[in-house]
Design a protein around this motif. Structure first.
Motif, PDB file in Angstrom:
ATOM      1  N   GLN A 101      20.208  66.877  51.823  1.00  9.17           N
ATOM      2  CA  GLN A 101      21.797  66.356  51.570  1.00  9.17           C
ATOM      3  C   GLN A 101      22.102  66.328  52.174  1.00  9.17           C
ATOM      4  O   GLN A 101      22.781  65.126  51.964  1.00  9.17           O
ATOM      5  CB  GLN A 101      21.822  67.698  50.944  1.00  9.17           C
ATOM      6  N   ASN A 102      22.741  66.509  53.939  1.00 13.50           N
ATOM      7  CA  ASN A 102      22.977  66.031  54.565  1.00 13.50           C
ATOM      8  C   ASN A 102      23.454  63.880  54.744  1.00 13.50           C
ATOM      9  O   ASN A 102      23.992  63.141  54.989  1.00 13.50           O
ATOM     10  CB  ASN A 102      23.386  66.675  55.962  1.00 13.50           C
ATOM     11  N   LEU A 103      21.426  64.297  55.243  1.00 16.79           N
ATOM     12  CA  LEU A 103      21.823  62.480  54.856  1.00 16.79           C
ATOM     13  C   LEU A 103      21.622  61.559  54.254  1.00 16.79           C
ATOM     14  O   LEU A 103      22.483  60.548  54.040  1.00 16.79           O
ATOM     15  CB  LEU A 103      20.117  62.267  54.904  1.00 16.79           C
ATOM     16  N   HIS A 104      22.292  62.401  52.276  1.00 18.60           N
ATOM     17  CA  HIS A 104      22.490  61.891  51.756  1.00 18.60           C
ATOM     18  C   HIS A 104      23.756  61.577  51.475  1.00 18.60           C
ATOM     19  O   HIS A 104      23.829  60.480  51.297  1.00 18.60           O
ATOM     20  CB  HIS A 104      21.552  62.645  50.553  1.00 18.60           C
ATOM     21  N   LEU A 122      13.662  61.997  58.086  1.00 19.85           N
ATOM     22  CA  LEU A 122      13.120  63.614  58.829  1.00 19.85           C
ATOM     23  C   LEU A 122      12.088  63.806  59.337  1.00 19.85           C
ATOM     24  O   LEU A 122      11.873  64.513  60.656  1.00 19.85           O
ATOM     25  CB  LEU A 122      13.816  64.173  57.843  1.00 19.85           C
ATOM     26  N   GLY A 123      10.813  62.928  59.144  1.00 17.60           N
ATOM     27  CA  GLY A 123       9.521  63.020  60.016  1.00 17.60           C
ATOM     28  C   GLY A 123       9.577  62.625  61.396  1.00 17.60           C
ATOM     29  O   GLY A 123       9.028  62.953  62.021  1.00 17.60           O
ATOM     30  N   ILE A 124      10.435  61.225  60.609  1.00 20.27           N
ATOM     31  CA  ILE A 124      10.227  60.538  62.171  1.00 20.27           C
ATOM     32  C   ILE A 124      11.054  61.700  63.425  1.00 20.27           C
ATOM     33  O   ILE A 124      10.504  61.274  64.735  1.00 20.27           O
ATOM     34  CB  ILE A 124      10.896  58.853  62.251  1.00 20.27           C
ATOM     35  N   VAL A 125      12.170  62.365  63.323  1.00 19.96           N
ATOM     36  CA  VAL A 125      12.941  63.415  64.148  1.00 19.96           C
ATOM     37  C   VAL A 125      11.892  64.355  64.165  1.00 19.96           C
ATOM     38  O   VAL A 125      12.383  65.623  64.763  1.00 19.96           O
ATOM     39  CB  VAL A 125      13.771  63.359  64.146  1.00 19.96           C
ATOM     40  N   GLY A 126      10.964  64.768  63.689  1.00 20.30           N
ATOM     41  CA  GLY A 126      10.202  66.245  63.347  1.00 20.30           C
ATOM     42  C   GLY A 126      10.903  67.228  62.937  1.00 20.30           C
ATOM     43  O   GLY A 126      10.473  68.256  63.232  1.00 20.30           O
ATOM     44  N   GLY A 147      20.954  64.714  63.823  1.00 17.45           N
ATOM     45  CA  GLY A 147      21.573  63.654  63.841  1.00 17.45           C
ATOM     46  C   GLY A 147      21.637  62.515  64.429  1.00 17.45           C
ATOM     47  O   GLY A 147      21.441  60.973  63.792  1.00 17.45           O
ATOM     48  N   LEU A 148      19.784  62.260  65.028  1.00 17.76           N
ATOM     49  CA  LEU A 148      19.106  61.491  65.169  1.00 17.76           C
ATOM     50  C   LEU A 148      18.582  60.217  64.117  1.00 17.76           C
ATOM     51  O   LEU A 148      18.995  59.305  64.322  1.00 17.76           O
ATOM     52  CB  LEU A 148      18.355  61.571  66.197  1.00 17.76           C
ATOM     53  N   ALA A 149      18.863  61.221  63.163  1.00 20.87           N
ATOM     54  CA  ALA A 149      17.829  60.484  62.044  1.00 20.87           C
ATOM     55  C   ALA A 149      18.928  59.991  61.007  1.00 20.87           C
ATOM     56  O   ALA A 149      18.689  59.238  60.914  1.00 20.87           O
ATOM     57  CB  ALA A 149      17.248  62.017  61.112  1.00 20.87           C
ATOM     58  N   ARG A 150      20.491  60.662  60.942  1.00 24.33           N
ATOM     59  CA  ARG A 150      21.666  59.890  60.716  1.00 24.33           C
ATOM     60  C   ARG A 150      21.267  58.538  61.433  1.00 24.33           C
ATOM     61  O   ARG A 150      21.849  57.419  60.922  1.00 24.33           O
ATOM     62  CB  ARG A 150      22.850  60.903  60.291  1.00 24.33           C
ATOM     63  N   GLN A 151      21.300  58.806  62.958  1.00 25.36           N
ATOM     64  CA  GLN A 151      21.412  57.456  63.243  1.00 25.36           C
ATOM     65  C   GLN A 151      20.549  56.255  63.465  1.00 25.36           C
ATOM     66  O   GLN A 151      20.630  54.982  62.756  1.00 25.36           O
ATOM     67  CB  GLN A 151      21.941  57.644  65.025  1.00 25.36           C
ATOM     68  N   VAL A 176      14.081  59.861  71.742  1.00 24.83           N
ATOM     69  CA  VAL A 176      15.336  59.212  71.703  1.00 24.83           C
ATOM     70  C   VAL A 176      15.053  57.640  72.240  1.00 24.83           C
ATOM     71  O   VAL A 176      15.255  57.445  71.412  1.00 24.83           O
ATOM     72  CB  VAL A 176      16.324  59.537  72.913  1.00 24.83           C
ATOM     73  N   ASN A 177      13.957  57.973  73.424  1.00 21.49           N
ATOM     74  CA  ASN A 177      14.074  56.083  74.494  1.00 21.49           C
ATOM     75  C   ASN A 177      13.105  56.042  73.165  1.00 21.49           C
ATOM     76  O   ASN A 177      13.326  54.708  73.155  1.00 21.49           O
ATOM     77  CB  ASN A 177      12.998  57.325  75.263  1.00 21.49           C
TER      78      ASN A 177
END
Length: 215
Positions: A101-104, A122-126, A147-151, A176-177
């Motif tokens: 919900q936060n991402l949407h 979400l899957g990308i960031v684990g 936060g990284l997923a939102r980025q 992150v890298n």
């Protein structure tokens, strides 16, 4: 063979940029730029103004002097909103909403990168399997990953990352890298604050060293 296209202006450029708090200088004057396909690492000890600099670039604080341009045009709120995605120390997320919900919600506010989906991010960031978990139940490291997923979902070309390796284990640092590397490969840029180059992404980088102003 034709020469490769070179943009006429850097993505972001600062000239004489300075900031003071209670009439005491925090940083500056600074001259620097960051262009597509590169990362600028901002290093300096505690109190050198790294976080303050990113907040000035993001438009959350007003500089005392100097100029800031985005693609050669004076930066304003609208151009910052289009070009800059800022990840600070605080997650900027809603505690009672779930991770998904936060991402949407944030994609609705700020837009979304083409061909990307919040659930896939979400899957990308684990964080696969945590879609329905309320933010308040997540650990500090999981909140950083969200936060990284939102980025990753942001359509903005310039990422401002304030200590993105904090609260992350080795796997998180490598995440992150990889994300920065992919963002730059797609024509983006990043400005990253860090205490040391040990966690610098394996991309084309330059260094901006901040020092505490003399009393």
């Amino acid at each position: 063979m034709p020469a490769p296209h070179t943009p006429p202006h850097p993505l972001l450029a600062a000239h004489g940029l300075a900031f003071s708090r209670d009439e005491a200088p925090v940083f500056g004057p600074l001259d620097f730029s960051v262009d597509t396909g590169e990362a600028l690492l901002v290093q300096g000890g505690n109190g050198a103004g790294k976080t303050t600099l990113l907040r000035v670039l993001a438009g959350l604080l007003r500089a005392d002097g100097g100029t800031l341009t985005i693609e050669g045009v004076a930066a304003d709120a609208a151009s910052r909103a289009r070009h800059i995605a800022y990840l600070g120390h605080l997650p900027g997320l809603k505690a009672d909403l779930s991770a998904l919900q936060n991402l949407h919600y944030l994609c609705g506010l700020h837009g979304k990168r083409a061909r990307q989906r919040p659930d896939a991010a979400l899957g990308i960031v684990g964080l696969g399997g945590f879609e329905d978990a309320p933010l308040r139940t997540l650990s500090a490291g999981q909140k950083k990953r969200l936060g990284l997923a939102r980025q990753w979902l942001s359509p903005a070309p310039l990422w401002l990352l304030d200590e993105p390796y904090a609260n992350l284990d080795l796997e998180g640092i490598q995440l992150v890298n990889r994300m920065v590397e992919a963002h730059l490969r797609e024509g983006g840029a990043a400005l990253i604050t860090t205490h040391g180059a040990y966690a610098a992404p394996p991309v084309r980088t330059r260094l901006l060293e901040l020092k505490r102003p003399a009393p």
